[in-house]
Scaffold this motif. Structure first.
Motif, PDB file in Angstrom:
ATOM      1  N   ALA A  20       0.817  -1.220   0.000  1.00 38.85           N
ATOM      2  CA  ALA A  20       0.000   0.000   0.000  1.00 38.85           C
ATOM      3  C   ALA A  20       0.850   1.269   0.000  1.00 38.85           C
ATOM      4  N   PHE A  21       1.940   1.293   0.758  1.00 40.51           N
ATOM      5  CA  PHE A  21       2.759   2.510   0.803  1.00 40.51           C
ATOM      6  C   PHE A  21       3.465   2.758  -0.517  1.00 40.51           C
ATOM      7  N   ARG A  22       3.866   1.712  -1.185  1.00 42.58           N
ATOM      8  CA  ARG A  22       4.488   1.878  -2.518  1.00 42.58           C
ATOM      9  C   ARG A  22       3.477   2.502  -3.480  1.00 42.58           C
ATOM     10  N   LEU A  23       2.259   1.999  -3.444  1.00 42.77           N
ATOM     11  CA  LEU A  23       1.189   2.531  -4.285  1.00 42.77           C
ATOM     12  C   LEU A  23       0.875   3.977  -3.905  1.00 42.77           C
ATOM     13  N   TYR A  24       0.815   4.245  -2.627  1.00 50.60           N
ATOM     14  CA  TYR A  24       0.565   5.596  -2.109  1.00 50.60           C
ATOM     15  C   TYR A  24       1.598   6.575  -2.658  1.00 50.60           C
ATOM     16  N   ASN A  25       2.857   6.190  -2.631  1.00 47.49           N
ATOM     17  CA  ASN A  25       3.931   7.064  -3.116  1.00 47.49           C
ATOM     18  C   ASN A  25       3.899   7.239  -4.627  1.00 47.49           C
ATOM     19  N   LEU A  26       3.728   6.163  -5.375  1.00 45.00           N
ATOM     20  CA  LEU A  26       3.720   6.258  -6.839  1.00 45.00           C
ATOM     21  C   LEU A  26       2.504   7.018  -7.371  1.00 45.00           C
ATOM     22  N   LEU A  27       1.396   6.976  -6.643  1.00 48.68           N
ATOM     23  CA  LEU A  27       0.197   7.723  -7.062  1.00 48.68           C
ATOM     24  C   LEU A  27       0.212   9.161  -6.546  1.00 48.68           C
ATOM     25  N   ASP A  28       1.254   9.536  -5.812  1.00 44.18           N
ATOM     26  CA  ASP A  28       1.381  10.890  -5.236  1.00 44.18           C
ATOM     27  C   ASP A  28       0.172  11.264  -4.378  1.00 44.18           C
ATOM     28  N   LEU A  29      -0.319  10.309  -3.613  1.00 48.33           N
ATOM     29  CA  LEU A  29      -1.487  10.565  -2.779  1.00 48.33           C
ATOM     30  C   LEU A  29      -1.172  11.515  -1.624  1.00 48.33           C
ATOM     31  N   ASP A  30       0.105  11.682  -1.302  1.00 44.31           N
ATOM     32  CA  ASP A  30       0.495  12.619  -0.244  1.00 44.31           C
ATOM     33  C   ASP A  30       0.216  14.067  -0.644  1.00 44.31           C
ATOM     34  N   LYS A  31       0.040  14.316  -1.931  1.00 45.67           N
ATOM     35  CA  LYS A  31      -0.202  15.677  -2.417  1.00 45.67           C
ATOM     36  C   LYS A  31      -1.696  16.048  -2.404  1.00 45.67           C
ATOM     37  N   LEU A  32      -2.546  15.087  -2.083  1.00 40.80           N
ATOM     38  CA  LEU A  32      -3.978  15.344  -2.070  1.00 40.80           C
ATOM     39  C   LEU A  32      -4.382  16.138  -0.833  1.00 40.80           C
ATOM     40  N   ASP A  33      -5.405  16.950  -1.003  1.00 38.56           N
ATOM     41  CA  ASP A  33      -5.950  17.727   0.104  1.00 38.56           C
ATOM     42  C   ASP A  33      -7.326  17.158   0.488  1.00 38.56           C
ATOM     43  N   CYS A  34      -7.347  15.861   0.759  1.00 35.93           N
ATOM     44  CA  CYS A  34      -8.569  15.172   1.147  1.00 35.93           C
ATOM     45  C   CYS A  34      -8.177  13.993   2.035  1.00 35.93           C
ATOM     46  N   PRO A  35      -9.119  13.424   2.765  1.00 37.39           N
ATOM     47  CA  PRO A  35      -8.781  12.272   3.602  1.00 37.39           C
ATOM     48  C   PRO A  35      -8.348  11.061   2.774  1.00 37.39           C
ATOM     49  N   VAL A  36      -7.232  10.461   3.167  1.00 37.29           N
ATOM     50  CA  VAL A  36      -6.737   9.233   2.561  1.00 37.29           C
ATOM     51  C   VAL A  36      -6.392   8.276   3.703  1.00 37.29           C
ATOM     52  N   ALA A  37      -6.948   7.065   3.651  1.00 33.10           N
ATOM     53  CA  ALA A  37      -6.682   6.081   4.691  1.00 33.10           C
ATOM     54  C   ALA A  37      -5.938   4.895   4.085  1.00 33.10           C
ATOM     55  N   ILE A  38      -4.868   4.497   4.756  1.00 33.31           N
ATOM     56  CA  ILE A  38      -4.146   3.278   4.386  1.00 33.31           C
ATOM     57  C   ILE A  38      -4.406   2.280   5.504  1.00 33.31           C
ATOM     58  N   ILE A  39      -4.958   1.147   5.147  1.00 32.83           N
ATOM     59  CA  ILE A  39      -5.247   0.103   6.122  1.00 32.83           C
ATOM     60  C   ILE A  39      -4.388  -1.098   5.750  1.00 32.83           C
ATOM     61  N   LYS A  40      -3.482  -1.446   6.649  1.00 36.83           N
ATOM     62  CA  LYS A  40      -2.521  -2.515   6.360  1.00 36.83           C
ATOM     63  C   LYS A  40      -2.886  -3.794   7.085  1.00 36.83           C
ATOM     64  N   ASN A  41      -2.539  -4.896   6.449  1.00 36.19           N
ATOM     65  CA  ASN A  41      -2.653  -6.229   7.044  1.00 36.19           C
ATOM     66  C   ASN A  41      -4.060  -6.568   7.529  1.00 36.19           C
ATOM     67  N   VAL A  42      -5.042  -6.255   6.703  1.00 34.85           N
ATOM     68  CA  VAL A  42      -6.430  -6.594   6.996  1.00 34.85           C
ATOM     69  C   VAL A  42      -6.624  -8.080   6.726  1.00 34.85           C
ATOM     70  N   ASN A  43      -7.344  -8.757   7.603  1.00 33.97           N
ATOM     71  CA  ASN A  43      -7.636 -10.169   7.366  1.00 33.97           C
ATOM     72  C   ASN A  43      -8.522 -10.305   6.131  1.00 33.97           C
ATOM     73  N   SER A  44      -8.191 -11.296   5.304  1.00 31.35           N
ATOM     74  CA  SER A  44      -8.924 -11.533   4.068  1.00 31.35           C
ATOM     75  C   SER A  44      -9.078 -13.032   3.864  1.00 31.35           C
ATOM     76  N   GLU A  45     -10.302 -13.458   3.567  1.00 33.16           N
ATOM     77  CA  GLU A  45     -10.528 -14.880   3.331  1.00 33.16           C
ATOM     78  C   GLU A  45      -9.774 -15.369   2.099  1.00 33.16           C
ATOM     79  N   LYS A  46      -9.761 -14.552   1.048  1.00 38.33           N
ATOM     80  CA  LYS A  46      -9.105 -14.939  -0.208  1.00 38.33           C
ATOM     81  C   LYS A  46      -7.588 -14.863  -0.133  1.00 38.33           C
TER      82      LYS A  46
END
Length: 139
Positions: A20-46
């Motif tokens: 997620a952090f790699r994607l966050y950096n490559l998409l330049d999401l740090d430059k946005l002026d809106c809420p952005v949430a990164i949720i790491k290591n969420v349990n997933s059945e798949k």
């Protein structure tokens, strides 16, 4: 932990855990002026574990970047709190100005105005090579 649902925006889901952090950096999401949430290591059945990025704004997303980082990720478009569209992503055949060539002898090191272009040369192993010098990209 409680992360509110978004009303209008984008959820990038099914990201391989840890990317997620790699994607966050490559998409330049740090430059946005809106809420952005990164949720790491969420349990997933798949997947066992996964990452999620929630963007509470209607912004254009570079699908090539998402496909480069994790082609199994999905993009959910949310309108008025309801899932409007769910998009599957594939690996792009060509990346332009997403990553830079690490070869100091590459023409892109000398000619600063040249685009950094990488082509997918091996889909199974996720290998991208510089169009100019064929150096393998770090993924």
């Amino acid at each position: 932990m409680n992360v509110d649902a978004i009303q209008n925006g984008i959820v990038i889901d099914h990201i391989k855990a840890g990317l997620a952090f790699r994607l966050y950096n490559l998409l330049d999401l740090d430059k946005l002026d809106c809420p952005v949430a990164i949720i790491k290591n969420v349990n997933s059945e798949k997947m066992g574990k996964k990452d999620i990025i929630k963007i509470d704004s209607e912004i254009p997303i570079n699908f090539d970047v998402v496909g480069f980082v994790d082609p199994k990720a999905t993009i959910n478009v949310i309108k008025d709190g309801i899932l409007e569209e769910k998009l599957s992503i594939d690996m792009p055949l060509k990346l332009t100005n997403v990553i830079k060539c690490k070869n100091p002898r590459c023409i892109t090191s000398v000619e600063q105005e040249l685009d950094h272009v990488f082509e997918l040369t091996d889909k199974n192993d996720k290998v991208y090579r510089c169009l100019y010098c064929e150096t393998k990209a770090d993924i």
